[in-house]
Scaffold this motif. Structure first.
Motif, PDB file in Angstrom:
ATOM      1  N   THR A  49       0.831  -1.195   0.000  1.00  0.00           N
ATOM      2  CA  THR A  49       0.000   0.000   0.000  1.00  0.00           C
ATOM      3  C   THR A  49       0.867   1.247   0.000  1.00  0.00           C
ATOM      4  OG1 THR A  49      -1.803  -1.136   1.174  1.00  0.00           O
ATOM      5  CG2 THR A  49      -1.784   1.271   1.254  1.00  0.00           C
ATOM      6  N   LEU A  50       1.918   1.227   0.814  1.00  0.00           N
ATOM      7  CA  LEU A  50       2.849   2.355   0.840  1.00  0.00           C
ATOM      8  C   LEU A  50       3.555   2.517  -0.503  1.00  0.00           C
ATOM      9  CD1 LEU A  50       4.369   1.840   4.402  1.00  0.00           C
ATOM     10  CD2 LEU A  50       3.021   3.806   3.635  1.00  0.00           C
ATOM     11  N   ARG A  51       3.932   1.402  -1.119  1.00  0.00           N
ATOM     12  CA  ARG A  51       4.565   1.486  -2.437  1.00  0.00           C
ATOM     13  C   ARG A  51       3.627   2.097  -3.462  1.00  0.00           C
ATOM     14  NH1 ARG A  51       6.978  -4.683  -2.587  1.00  0.00           N
ATOM     15  NH2 ARG A  51       8.601  -4.434  -0.979  1.00  0.00           N
ATOM     16  N   GLY A  52       2.352   1.728  -3.388  1.00  0.00           N
ATOM     17  CA  GLY A  52       1.377   2.292  -4.312  1.00  0.00           C
ATOM     18  C   GLY A  52       1.206   3.788  -4.138  1.00  0.00           C
ATOM     19  N   MET A  53       1.513   4.298  -2.941  1.00  0.00           N
ATOM     20  CA  MET A  53       1.453   5.739  -2.681  1.00  0.00           C
ATOM     21  C   MET A  53       2.828   6.383  -2.838  1.00  0.00           C
ATOM     22  SD  MET A  53      -1.330   6.084   0.434  1.00  0.00           S
ATOM     23  CE  MET A  53      -0.515   4.934   1.567  1.00  0.00           C
ATOM     24  N   GLN A  54       3.695   5.736  -3.631  1.00  0.00           N
ATOM     25  CA  GLN A  54       5.016   6.273  -3.979  1.00  0.00           C
ATOM     26  C   GLN A  54       5.982   6.331  -2.806  1.00  0.00           C
ATOM     27  OE1 GLN A  54       5.299   7.085  -7.512  1.00  0.00           O
ATOM     28  NE2 GLN A  54       3.386   5.968  -7.257  1.00  0.00           N
ATOM     29  N   ASP A  55       5.759   5.487  -1.793  1.00  0.00           N
ATOM     30  CA  ASP A  55       6.670   5.436  -0.649  1.00  0.00           C
ATOM     31  C   ASP A  55       7.257   4.027  -0.567  1.00  0.00           C
ATOM     32  OD1 ASP A  55       8.073   5.652   1.670  1.00  0.00           O
ATOM     33  OD2 ASP A  55       6.363   6.086   2.964  1.00  0.00           O
ATOM     34  N   ALA A  56       8.391   3.828  -1.203  1.00  0.00           N
ATOM     35  CA  ALA A  56       9.029   2.514  -1.202  1.00  0.00           C
ATOM     36  C   ALA A  56      10.145   2.409  -0.166  1.00  0.00           C
ATOM     37  CB  ALA A  56       9.592   2.201  -2.590  1.00  0.00           C
ATOM     38  N   LYS A  57      10.676   3.554   0.275  1.00  0.00           N
ATOM     39  CA  LYS A  57      11.820   3.528   1.198  1.00  0.00           C
ATOM     40  C   LYS A  57      11.412   3.140   2.613  1.00  0.00           C
ATOM     41  CE  LYS A  57      14.573   6.943  -1.339  1.00  0.00           C
ATOM     42  NZ  LYS A  57      15.232   8.263  -1.281  1.00  0.00           N
ATOM     43  N   THR A  58      10.254   3.615   3.062  1.00  0.00           N
ATOM     44  CA  THR A  58       9.840   3.334   4.434  1.00  0.00           C
ATOM     45  C   THR A  58       9.625   1.843   4.697  1.00  0.00           C
ATOM     46  OG1 THR A  58       8.822   5.508   4.630  1.00  0.00           O
ATOM     47  CG2 THR A  58       8.162   3.852   6.230  1.00  0.00           C
ATOM     48  N   PRO A  59       8.857   1.110   3.864  1.00  0.00           N
ATOM     49  CA  PRO A  59       8.725  -0.337   4.124  1.00  0.00           C
ATOM     50  C   PRO A  59      10.054  -1.070   4.037  1.00  0.00           C
ATOM     51  CG  PRO A  59       7.681   0.276   2.028  1.00  0.00           C
ATOM     52  CD  PRO A  59       7.984   1.542   2.750  1.00  0.00           C
ATOM     53  N   MET A  60      10.957  -0.577   3.179  1.00  0.00           N
ATOM     54  CA  MET A  60      12.279  -1.187   3.098  1.00  0.00           C
ATOM     55  C   MET A  60      13.024  -1.021   4.420  1.00  0.00           C
ATOM     56  SD  MET A  60      15.718  -0.068   2.684  1.00  0.00           S
ATOM     57  CE  MET A  60      15.660   1.465   1.762  1.00  0.00           C
ATOM     58  N   LYS A  61      13.012   0.179   4.970  1.00  0.00           N
ATOM     59  CA  LYS A  61      13.711   0.447   6.238  1.00  0.00           C
ATOM     60  C   LYS A  61      13.109  -0.363   7.380  1.00  0.00           C
ATOM     61  CE  LYS A  61      14.979   5.188   4.937  1.00  0.00           C
ATOM     62  NZ  LYS A  61      14.738   6.631   5.209  1.00  0.00           N
ATOM     63  N   ILE A  62      11.774  -0.392   7.432  1.00  0.00           N
ATOM     64  CA  ILE A  62      11.106  -1.126   8.512  1.00  0.00           C
ATOM     65  C   ILE A  62      11.431  -2.618   8.430  1.00  0.00           C
ATOM     66  CG2 ILE A  62       8.858  -1.819   9.444  1.00  0.00           C
ATOM     67  CD1 ILE A  62       7.779   0.908   8.521  1.00  0.00           C
ATOM     68  N   SER A  63      11.315  -3.201   7.241  1.00  0.00           N
ATOM     69  CA  SER A  63      11.527  -4.638   7.073  1.00  0.00           C
ATOM     70  C   SER A  63      12.968  -5.032   7.380  1.00  0.00           C
ATOM     71  CB  SER A  63      11.155  -5.064   5.649  1.00  0.00           C
ATOM     72  OG  SER A  63       9.780  -4.863   5.409  1.00  0.00           O
TER      73      SER A  63
END
Length: 293
Positions: free
Chosen positions: A218-232
């Protein structure tokens, strides 16, 4: 669907040297996959050039005229996803190495349970990818309701799938293990015990990991790919692997303690991902309101 039978037939010919093909033994499987992938790539390019639905886009009408802004967007969105996937696979590999220290029975049990978990992950990837596509459509249309409804629907489907796997893990654990080996054989008793415990842990892992995948996409779909990467990556490497080592070796929890420790990473990553997604929704809502004004 098309590549699977092609790879099987071509592998048979290359592995055993049938139909005049060279005998490559196990290398024939890799060779078959390589040949089929080349063919599929060529066919995909031809479809993109000549299919009725794609002609209007003129994908290759300007083969040397690149839009460098689009290239930048692809790279900026792509590298965090690539790093996240690579980091997750690397963490799972390290966890497998740690499990191997407990002997072949523990490692074999993890591999058996891992096959069923991988099946869940593949379904979860499909669902979460669909969520990412639909969320990106809603984001492009500046439709916050479409984004939220898509995410909710993805969560419902994800929980339904994880529930089915949880039912199988809890009710039919030995039946599932019996697909791979004879559970009644005396030499397999310890392995079966490990596998049953691992499936209990997998119930928790799959439930939370499915939610994590939905909100990550969902975050990637809203153009935010860095945050889920950092969290994971943080949760896997800074929490999951250390907890796995502590649970398995420091507290003498053995293989089961290791698996429980590693599962802690998704217990933390899932709610953190949800919290970040809620924050992003509020930011997007303000963005849409300011844009309409």
């Amino acid at each position: 669907i098309i590549t699977f039978p092609l790879i099987i037939c071509l592998s048979y010919g290359l592995v055993l040297g049938k139909w005049g093909l060279p005998k490559l033994a196990m290398g024939g499987i890799t060779g078959a996959s390589f040949i089929v992938d080349i063919c599929i790539t060529v066919i995909a390019i031809m479809i993109a050039c000549h299919a009725k639905w794609s002609k209007v886009y003129g994908v290759f009408s300007r083969p040397y005229g690149l839009n460098y802004h689009m290239v930048y967007q692809i790279v900026s969105l792509g590298w965090p996803i690539a790093l996240q996937v690579s980091g997750e696979l690397a963490a799972m590999t390290v966890a497998a190495y740690l499990m191997g220290l407990f002997g072949p029975s523990a490692l074999a049990a993890q591999q058996i349970v891992g096959q069923f978990t991988l099946l869940f992950v593949m379904i979860s990837i499909g669902l979460s990818s669909a969520v990412s596509i639909l969320v990106s459509h809603g984001y492009g249309e500046r439709n916050l309701n479409a984004i939220t409804q898509t995410c909710k629907a993805g969560c419902v489907f994800g929980l339904m799938v994880s529930g089915l796997f949880a039912l199988g893990f809890l009710v039919f654990p030995k039946t599932l293990v019996d697909f791979y080996l004879n559970i009644d054989h005396a030499a397999h008793s310890q392995l079966v015990d490990y596998a049953v415990y691992f499936m209990m842990v997998a119930v928790i892992y799959t439930s939370f990991d499915g939610i994590r995948a939905i909100f990550s996409n969902t975050l990637r779909g809203m153009q935010d790919a860095k945050t889920p990467m950092k969290i994971s990556i943080f949760c896997l490497w800074a929490i999951g692997l250390p907890c796995a080592y502590i649970g398995g070796f420091v507290f003498s929890g053995g293989p089961v303690g290791l698996r429980i420790g590693f599962t802690i990473c998704v217990l933390i990553a899932a709610p953190v991902m949800v919290q970040r997604c809620l924050k992003k929704w509020r930011m997007v809502e303000k963005e849409f309101q300011n844009g309409s004004n």
